[in-house]
Scaffold this active site. Structure first.
Site, PDB file in Angstrom:
ATOM      1  CB  CYS A 117      32.622   9.219  60.611  1.00 29.24           C
ATOM      2  SG  CYS A 117      32.407   8.118  59.219  1.00 29.24           S
ATOM      3  CG  HIS A 254      35.210   7.281  63.464  1.00 31.84           C
ATOM      4  ND1 HIS A 254      34.118   6.446  63.451  1.00 31.84           N
ATOM      5  CD2 HIS A 254      35.539   7.485  62.158  1.00 31.84           C
ATOM      6  CE1 HIS A 254      33.805   6.154  62.196  1.00 31.84           C
ATOM      7  NE2 HIS A 254      34.659   6.768  61.391  1.00 31.84           N
ATOM      8  CG  ASN A 284      33.888   3.805  59.275  1.00 29.45           C
ATOM      9  OD1 ASN A 284      33.060   4.187  60.101  1.00 29.45           O
ATOM     10  ND2 ASN A 284      34.555   4.643  58.499  1.00 29.45           N
TER      11      ASN A 284
HETATM   12  O1  UT7 Z   1      35.138   7.295  58.557  1.00 24.05           O
HETATM   13  C1  UT7 Z   1      35.779   8.442  58.168  1.00 24.05           C
HETATM   14  C2  UT7 Z   1      36.404   8.430  56.915  1.00 24.05           C
HETATM   15  N1  UT7 Z   1      37.035   7.266  56.373  1.00 24.05           N
HETATM   16  C3  UT7 Z   1      38.311   6.993  56.593  1.00 24.05           C
HETATM   17  O2  UT7 Z   1      38.903   7.464  57.530  1.00 24.05           O
HETATM   18  C4  UT7 Z   1      39.025   6.137  55.592  1.00 24.05           C
HETATM   19  C5  UT7 Z   1      40.326   6.751  55.236  1.00 24.05           C
HETATM   20  N2  UT7 Z   1      41.113   6.027  54.263  1.00 24.05           N
HETATM   21  C6  UT7 Z   1      41.581   4.773  54.454  1.00 24.05           C
HETATM   22  O3  UT7 Z   1      41.287   4.136  55.441  1.00 24.05           O
HETATM   23  C7  UT7 Z   1      42.525   4.210  53.422  1.00 24.05           C
HETATM   24  O4  UT7 Z   1      42.923   5.217  52.527  1.00 24.05           O
HETATM   25  C8  UT7 Z   1      41.939   3.015  52.624  1.00 24.05           C
HETATM   26  C9  UT7 Z   1      41.828   1.824  53.539  1.00 24.05           C
HETATM   27  C10 UT7 Z   1      40.600   3.395  52.053  1.00 24.05           C
HETATM   28  C11 UT7 Z   1      42.883   2.640  51.494  1.00 24.05           C
HETATM   29  O5  UT7 Z   1      44.176   2.391  51.975  1.00 24.05           O
HETATM   30  P1  UT7 Z   1      45.454   3.011  51.219  1.00 24.05           P
HETATM   31  O6  UT7 Z   1      46.632   2.489  51.921  1.00 24.05           O
HETATM   32  O7  UT7 Z   1      45.270   4.498  51.172  1.00 24.05           O
HETATM   33  O8  UT7 Z   1      45.360   2.327  49.815  1.00 24.05           O
HETATM   34  P2  UT7 Z   1      45.196   3.000  48.366  1.00 24.05           P
HETATM   35  O9  UT7 Z   1      43.856   3.637  48.246  1.00 24.05           O
HETATM   36  O10 UT7 Z   1      46.392   3.802  48.081  1.00 24.05           O
HETATM   37  O11 UT7 Z   1      45.208   1.712  47.472  1.00 24.05           O
HETATM   38  C12 UT7 Z   1      46.389   0.920  47.308  1.00 24.05           C
HETATM   39  C13 UT7 Z   1      46.130  -0.138  46.270  1.00 24.05           C
HETATM   40  C14 UT7 Z   1      45.555   0.400  44.965  1.00 24.05           C
HETATM   41  O12 UT7 Z   1      46.149  -0.307  43.919  1.00 24.05           O
HETATM   42  P3  UT7 Z   1      47.324   0.357  43.052  1.00 24.05           P
HETATM   43  O13 UT7 Z   1      46.741   1.588  42.476  1.00 24.05           O
HETATM   44  O14 UT7 Z   1      48.421   0.618  44.029  1.00 24.05           O
HETATM   45  O15 UT7 Z   1      47.639  -0.710  42.064  1.00 24.05           O
HETATM   46  C15 UT7 Z   1      44.087   0.045  45.050  1.00 24.05           C
HETATM   47  O16 UT7 Z   1      43.502  -0.141  43.795  1.00 24.05           O
HETATM   48  O17 UT7 Z   1      45.167  -1.092  46.763  1.00 24.05           O
HETATM   49  C16 UT7 Z   1      44.132  -1.262  45.805  1.00 24.05           C
HETATM   50  N3  UT7 Z   1      42.889  -1.532  46.513  1.00 24.05           N
HETATM   51  C17 UT7 Z   1      42.516  -2.772  46.885  1.00 24.05           C
HETATM   52  N4  UT7 Z   1      43.111  -3.971  46.733  1.00 24.05           N
HETATM   53  C18 UT7 Z   1      42.464  -5.032  47.256  1.00 24.05           C
HETATM   54  C19 UT7 Z   1      41.944  -0.666  46.925  1.00 24.05           C
HETATM   55  N5  UT7 Z   1      40.951  -1.310  47.570  1.00 24.05           N
HETATM   56  C20 UT7 Z   1      41.287  -2.622  47.558  1.00 24.05           C
HETATM   57  C21 UT7 Z   1      40.676  -3.783  48.069  1.00 24.05           C
HETATM   58  N6  UT7 Z   1      41.306  -4.960  47.911  1.00 24.05           N
HETATM   59  N7  UT7 Z   1      39.514  -3.755  48.754  1.00 24.05           N
END
Ligand code: UT7
Length: 327
Positions: A117, A254, A284
């Site tokens: 990225c 980004h 992204n």
């Molecule tokens: O490009 C360079 C690198 N990439 C990034 O910069 C991405 C960096 N990370 C992020 O943008 C975020 O961490 C994410 C968008 C990937 C995730 O957001 P988060 O607020 O960190 O959520 P999380 O991973 O803590 O997930 C929260 C909950 C989980 O459920 P539980 O364990 O709380 O029950 C996940 O299983 O959301 C669930 N979850 C989803 N639910 C619905 C994860 N993906 C999804 C989904 N739809 N697509």
């Protein structure tokens, strides 16, 4: 007194997005997700997806042609092409050499650069070294990706985040008095730290699995590091150039996640109306996200000649970096 130096000045910007748009509602039909979750956690509403057979080099070529047209130049004027990509058509040859052939360019040199990225910031900084050394005159810097091809479409934690696209800029070596108000790249900062490999990687490759593999990410971990890393390099650019957040006209980060963008802008003291955001419409697009955003903001009249623009990115590796550019 002769204090003239060479600066890498932006001559043109262009972009290309595949026709097909995949909305969050479309995704909710195939994986366990909702439009609400995706918008709330990432800001993404839709992303573009390359058509079957549509390759990274094709997207890159279209973006390059748009940037050349915007600059009023042709391939004949270019002596270096750098493509930042993690999703090349083939393991080799480089996408850049295919773009070179597609543009009918038979002189100069073309190569790919891989910093995921952060690829566009790394490629821009690399181009700047060539131009300010005097070895090359005009560079096409392209970020182009077909991340849809390396996504695990059954993994809701990653497949909702990425999209395909390409963006390009033409940089030209110009004599400059080297002052802050003169056009061109003023300063850049690049970093990497390979200890973070397992947080964001592709689980395949020619010398391991002999397959292309799929993107794997510990999203929370990446998020945790992202804001600190990008604000560090942006502040290093501020210090090197002797500017503050108040001097910046446009912040073009980004486009990974709206929450990362907003948190970074806030930490840097950058007003939200100075932030260019395209993550909502593009998702992204990895190395393509910054030149795509630049293209949008130039086209709609936000970024104008004379503006001070900060670009920054963070991605797999980890890699991260920033560049300060007088438009
Ligand atoms: O490009 C360079 C690198 N990439 C990034 O910069 C991405 C960096 N990370 C992020 O943008 C975020 O961490 C994410 C968008 C990937 C995730 O957001 P988060 O607020 O960190 O959520 P999380 O991973 O803590 O997930 C929260 C909950 C989980 O459920 P539980 O364990 O709380 O029950 C996940 O299983 O959301 C669930 N979850 C989803 N639910 C619905 C994860 N993906 C999804 C989904 N739809 N697509």
């Amino acid at each position: 007194m002769n204090t003239h130096i060479l600066r890498s000045v932006v001559r043109g910007v262009g972009a290309y997005l595949p026709e097909r748009v995949l909305t969050n509602a479309d995704l909710a039909k195939t994986v366990d997700t909702t439009d609400e979750w995706i918008q709330q956690r990432t800001g993404i509403r839709q992303r573009h997806i390359a058509a079957p057979g549509e390759t990274t080099s094709q997207l890159a070529t279209k973006a390059a042609q748009a940037a050349l047209a915007n600059a009023g130049l042709t391939g004949a004027d270019i002596d270096l092409i750098i493509v930042a990509t993690s999703t090349p058509d083939y393991t080799f040859p480089a996408v850049a050499t295919q773009v070179q052939a597609n543009l009918g360019v038979q002189h100069g040199v073309a190569f790919d650069l891989q910093a995921v990225c952060s690829g566009f910031v790394f490629a821009t900084t690399t181009a700047d070294k060539f131009l300010t050394s005097g070895s090359h005159k005009r560079v096409l810097v392209i970020g182009a990706e077909t991340f849809s091809r390396i996504l695990d479409w059954e993994d809701r934690t990653t497949c909702v985040l990425f999209g395909d696209g390409a963006g390009a800029v033409v940089l030209e070596a110009q004599e400059s008095d080297g002052t802050l108000t003169s056009p061109g790249i003023i300063t850049s900062q690049l970093r990497s730290d390979g200890r973070h490999r397992a947080k964001l990687y592709v689980d395949g490759g020619p010398s391991t699995t002999q397959t292309v593999g799929h993107l794997r990410m510990e999203g929370k971990e990446v998020f945790r590091h992202a804001v600190g890393m990008v604000t560090d390099v942006v502040k290093a650019c501020f210090a090197d150039a002797g500017v503050t957040a108040a001097d910046i006209d446009w912040f073009v980060p980004h486009q990974a996640n709206r929450r990362i963008i907003d948190a970074s802008a806030e930490k840097l003291g950058l007003a939200l109306e100075k932030v260019v955001k395209t993550v909502e419409l593009h998702g992204n697009t990895s190395a393509a996200s910054i030149p795509l955003a630049l293209s949008v903001a130039c086209k709609d009249g936000r970024i104008k000649k004379g503006d001070l623009v900060m670009i920054e990115a963070m991605g797999g590796g980890f890699t991260w970096g920033a560049s300060l550019i007088r438009w």
